[in-house]
Scaffold this motif. Structure first.
Motif, PDB file in Angstrom:
ATOM      1  N   GLY A 141     -35.245 -22.400  45.038  1.00  0.00           N
ATOM      2  CA  GLY A 141     -34.664 -22.740  43.476  1.00  0.00           C
ATOM      3  C   GLY A 141     -33.904 -23.643  43.348  1.00  0.00           C
ATOM      4  O   GLY A 141     -34.557 -24.604  42.675  1.00  0.00           O
ATOM      5  N   LEU A 142     -32.485 -23.717  44.119  1.00  0.00           N
ATOM      6  CA  LEU A 142     -31.771 -24.399  43.558  1.00  0.00           C
ATOM      7  C   LEU A 142     -32.218 -26.183  44.233  1.00  0.00           C
ATOM      8  O   LEU A 142     -31.403 -27.154  43.422  1.00  0.00           O
ATOM      9  N   ALA A 143     -32.503 -25.844  45.140  1.00  0.00           N
ATOM     10  CA  ALA A 143     -32.463 -27.487  45.779  1.00  0.00           C
ATOM     11  C   ALA A 143     -33.840 -28.434  44.420  1.00  0.00           C
ATOM     12  O   ALA A 143     -33.955 -29.404  43.781  1.00  0.00           O
ATOM     13  N   GLU A 144     -35.277 -27.383  44.115  1.00  0.00           N
ATOM     14  CA  GLU A 144     -35.911 -27.781  42.983  1.00  0.00           C
ATOM     15  C   GLU A 144     -35.521 -28.293  41.842  1.00  0.00           C
ATOM     16  O   GLU A 144     -35.591 -29.604  40.830  1.00  0.00           O
ATOM     17  N   ALA A 145     -34.312 -27.403  40.842  1.00  0.00           N
ATOM     18  CA  ALA A 145     -33.218 -27.964  40.458  1.00  0.00           C
ATOM     19  C   ALA A 145     -32.158 -28.910  39.954  1.00  0.00           C
ATOM     20  O   ALA A 145     -32.623 -29.814  39.055  1.00  0.00           O
ATOM     21  N   ALA A 146     -32.453 -28.933  41.134  1.00  0.00           N
ATOM     22  CA  ALA A 146     -31.447 -29.904  41.196  1.00  0.00           C
ATOM     23  C   ALA A 146     -32.588 -31.402  41.217  1.00  0.00           C
ATOM     24  O   ALA A 146     -31.585 -32.261  40.686  1.00  0.00           O
ATOM     25  N   LEU A 191     -34.637 -32.166  39.474  1.00  0.00           N
ATOM     26  CA  LEU A 191     -34.899 -31.964  38.066  1.00  0.00           C
ATOM     27  C   LEU A 191     -32.836 -32.417  37.122  1.00  0.00           C
ATOM     28  O   LEU A 191     -33.578 -33.284  36.671  1.00  0.00           O
ATOM     29  N   MET A 192     -32.244 -32.476  37.412  1.00  0.00           N
ATOM     30  CA  MET A 192     -31.173 -32.374  36.579  1.00  0.00           C
ATOM     31  C   MET A 192     -30.782 -34.352  37.187  1.00  0.00           C
ATOM     32  O   MET A 192     -30.787 -34.653  36.407  1.00  0.00           O
ATOM     33  N   LEU A 193     -30.734 -34.331  38.804  1.00  0.00           N
ATOM     34  CA  LEU A 193     -30.221 -35.855  38.832  1.00  0.00           C
ATOM     35  C   LEU A 193     -31.849 -36.463  38.572  1.00  0.00           C
ATOM     36  O   LEU A 193     -31.073 -38.129  37.618  1.00  0.00           O
ATOM     37  N   LEU A 204     -31.419 -25.127  34.753  1.00  0.00           N
ATOM     38  CA  LEU A 204     -31.845 -26.180  34.065  1.00  0.00           C
ATOM     39  C   LEU A 204     -31.920 -26.009  32.751  1.00  0.00           C
ATOM     40  O   LEU A 204     -31.897 -27.214  31.519  1.00  0.00           O
ATOM     41  N   GLY A 221     -35.001 -15.164  43.660  1.00  0.00           N
ATOM     42  CA  GLY A 221     -33.862 -15.976  43.668  1.00  0.00           C
ATOM     43  C   GLY A 221     -34.150 -17.029  43.189  1.00  0.00           C
ATOM     44  O   GLY A 221     -33.169 -17.772  42.706  1.00  0.00           O
ATOM     45  N   ARG A 222     -35.307 -17.689  43.321  1.00  0.00           N
ATOM     46  CA  ARG A 222     -35.985 -19.203  42.410  1.00  0.00           C
ATOM     47  C   ARG A 222     -35.686 -18.755  41.414  1.00  0.00           C
ATOM     48  O   ARG A 222     -35.844 -19.967  40.309  1.00  0.00           O
ATOM     49  N   ASP A 223     -36.100 -17.923  39.840  1.00  0.00           N
ATOM     50  CA  ASP A 223     -35.591 -17.647  38.710  1.00  0.00           C
ATOM     51  C   ASP A 223     -33.676 -18.296  37.878  1.00  0.00           C
ATOM     52  O   ASP A 223     -34.013 -18.557  37.300  1.00  0.00           O
ATOM     53  N   PHE A 263     -32.147 -20.871  39.111  1.00  0.00           N
ATOM     54  CA  PHE A 263     -31.656 -21.967  37.922  1.00  0.00           C
ATOM     55  C   PHE A 263     -32.853 -22.297  37.018  1.00  0.00           C
ATOM     56  O   PHE A 263     -33.015 -23.345  36.718  1.00  0.00           O
ATOM     57  N   GLN A 264     -33.610 -21.865  36.671  1.00  0.00           N
ATOM     58  CA  GLN A 264     -34.926 -22.051  35.723  1.00  0.00           C
ATOM     59  C   GLN A 264     -34.088 -21.156  34.327  1.00  0.00           C
ATOM     60  O   GLN A 264     -34.810 -22.294  33.267  1.00  0.00           O
ATOM     61  N   LEU A 308     -25.155 -24.957  49.062  1.00  0.00           N
ATOM     62  CA  LEU A 308     -26.662 -26.123  49.887  1.00  0.00           C
ATOM     63  C   LEU A 308     -26.470 -27.376  48.648  1.00  0.00           C
ATOM     64  O   LEU A 308     -26.316 -28.460  48.678  1.00  0.00           O
ATOM     65  N   PHE A 338     -24.661 -35.569  37.593  1.00  0.00           N
ATOM     66  CA  PHE A 338     -24.965 -34.849  38.782  1.00  0.00           C
ATOM     67  C   PHE A 338     -23.886 -33.656  39.400  1.00  0.00           C
ATOM     68  O   PHE A 338     -24.304 -32.802  39.394  1.00  0.00           O
ATOM     69  N   ARG A 362     -22.438 -31.360  37.729  1.00  0.00           N
ATOM     70  CA  ARG A 362     -23.541 -30.261  36.830  1.00  0.00           C
ATOM     71  C   ARG A 362     -24.001 -29.587  37.684  1.00  0.00           C
ATOM     72  O   ARG A 362     -23.772 -27.978  37.815  1.00  0.00           O
ATOM     73  N   VAL A 363     -23.565 -29.601  39.601  1.00  0.00           N
ATOM     74  CA  VAL A 363     -24.027 -28.434  40.362  1.00  0.00           C
ATOM     75  C   VAL A 363     -22.445 -28.450  41.091  1.00  0.00           C
ATOM     76  O   VAL A 363     -22.036 -27.469  42.608  1.00  0.00           O
TER      77      VAL A 363
END
Lengths: 339, 339
Positions: free
Chosen positions: A239-244, A246-248, B135, B212-214, B216-217, B240, B272, B275-276
């Motif tokens: 989830g974080l890898a995907e969100a990161a 998108l954020m980038l 996000l 877990g993937r939710d 960061f949504q 990560l 970025f 943000r992370v």
């Protein structure tokens, strides 16, 4: 070597799966049995591999049912005896395939494997391992979801099985870490406190506790945890890898200068995305079953399917289950286990 | 409003902390008590804020001891009665400060808070909440490490307390999710299965399981889990995010074109990274103590310290503990709790 591929699973459809199978047979000296609707699969195969030579290495085995991604694993496996994933593992059971690979419903894949092949002798709980990318070599984390409520002896067995898998991947003396919330001995919940001394007494190369932030450092080869924690680890990372990403993208789209920069650096971005994309990392091996099976991410690309097939072949060739049985026996001499 | 700041904690030294305090007093109408070695702090304060006006809003309170990052929290708090973090919470206890903030040893901060202020009436286990970037709007996750072995009623109370904190941050009816390994009811370990019906019966805005993937949504405002899982979630995410930045740098350094691209896009990269970067997100509130306290990341920048001080002031101003007490009472009418 014959690998059975559940050709009905996965989010990207049959073409991606069959392309993966074709890539695998071209690269390695093995054959693949595609399991699923034979009419459909023949049609796809004919269009993807019109030449006779490659097609000879691909066999189609019919199955009339499919288990959906959202079906209840155990129920589905009980009801759909002719589901593609069931037939794939049945081929292994009948000796007509050496291993099975599926990108379908993970729970159902695990249930089908146990139903058709059974547990490896002495293993109390088969589980699923997963490969995580790190700054150095990938790390094997187990369990990632098959066993949500565990006892310490299960974690010890995960460590033994994941170490065997790590050896298959070329690590001679895998360093094993226990995932918890502090590096010092005694840090963690009651399960961790009971597991620590078992790992310490075992013949494994136990290096002690590791924390969540150590997962991506690459200083450990095997990380052990229960399936609840492991699954959350995996999903949070995905989830974080995907969100990161998108954020980038978000930040880059904010200015023209950044967009220009992206244009020049786009190859690096793509390489980076590939490095953090879990779908690229072949599959997750089922460990502790009396045979060889791999679960792929639903989103797996043909490359990932190819990698999973090659990994399965390697597990068969290197006889991972003999390694697991020997390690279990060695460990039983030191640590008394209940099943 | 008077906020006590443990001026001896944190990885970046006194200057970063004092600068954070100065930023806070300049931005908001509040005063800060810096707690620590008075000679050292006077020296730093004189060089950082030579003008009398700002300095008037900063008070220095002497303490003779410091708790190190690696000391055992409970032991340290018992032995070092004059530690800066103990004195900071004592100021709150004596009514000389409204809240305390520390970027030192998290466990010791929690232990000092409980020792000096005690638990809020009706709270069985105070815990630590943390704000995760998503996000969309940030999400509050609780507990992130104070309670590693939990029962269902503790998770219910975390949900109640984290919802109150979410309201402080402007969310009117926080959506509460239960962190587990599948969206469907009944997915998870035994703790989750016991907690689900409690949350369902409660007066909270419970939206069900989240995976877990939710995290960061951004489709949920509060995520509830035990402190073992929460801490691993937090550390895996931090690890990560850091590793991803290094991998991206790695890929960019591989080609001249990518380096040129980076030059044009560097502002986007910095945005970025911010943000992370967890260290940027103010602090983690201690919830369930009879007072207000915030734990900051050891790596906190002066901006993060400023944000934590402002957050603490907001928690006092909006009287978070009254909100928690009212929600607990409302919940007790519906769900029977044991302490």
């Amino acid at each position: 070597m014959q690998i059975a591929l559940d050709a009905m699973g996965g989010d990207h459809g049959h073409e991606e799966l069959i392309t993966g199978a074709l890539l695998a047979v071209k690269q390695a000296g093995l054959s693949v049995s595609l399991v699923g609707d034979e009419v459909l699969l023949h049609k796809h195969l004919d269009s993807l591999a019109p030449d006779g030579k490659t097609a000879k290495l691909i066999k189609i085995v019919h199955s009339s049912q499919v288990i959906g991604m959202n079906e209840h694993p155990v129920d589905a496996v009980r009801k759909k005896k002719d589901a593609s994933v069931m037939v794939a593992f049945d081929l292994v059971h009948q000796g007509e395939a050496d291993a099975a690979v599926s990108a379908g419903n993970s729970g159902a894949t695990m249930a089908a494997a146990i139903r058709k092949l059974g547990r490896l002798s002495g293993v109390s709980r088969p589980g699923i391992a997963s490969i995580f990318p790190t700054l150095k070599k990938p790390v094997v984390l187990m369990d990632i979801g098959a066993n949500v409520d565990c006892r310490c002896q299960h974690l010890l067995q995960f460590a033994i099985m994941a170490s065997a898998f790590s050896r298959i991947n070329g690590v001679i003396k895998p360093r094993v870490g226990l995932l918890t919330i502090g590096e010092e001995t005694g840090k963690g919940n009651s399960l961790i406190k009971e597991t620590y001394p078992l790992l310490e007494k075992s013949s494994l190369n136990f290096i002690g506790n590791v924390e969540g932030r150590d997962v991506f450092q690459g200083n450990v080869d095997v990380i052990v945890c229960d399936g609840f924690v492991g699954n959350i680890c995996l999903k949070v990372s995905e989830g974080l890898a995907e969100a990161a990403m998108l954020m980038l993208r978000d930040e880059i789209l904010k200015s023209i200068s950044a967009k220009i920069g992206y244009f020049f650096a786009r190859k690096a971005f793509r390489a980076f995305r590939k490095r953090v994309d879990y779908a690229e990392y072949g599959g997750a091996p089922l460990l502790g079953i009396n045979g060889v099976g791999i679960i792929c991410h639903g989103k797996s690309s043909s490359q990932a399917i190819k990698n999973a097939i090659l990994e399965a072949a390697e597990m068969v060739k290197r006889n991972i289950n003999r390694d697991i049985l020997e390690s279990l026996a060695a460990s039983n001499n030191v640590v008394q286990l209940e099943n």
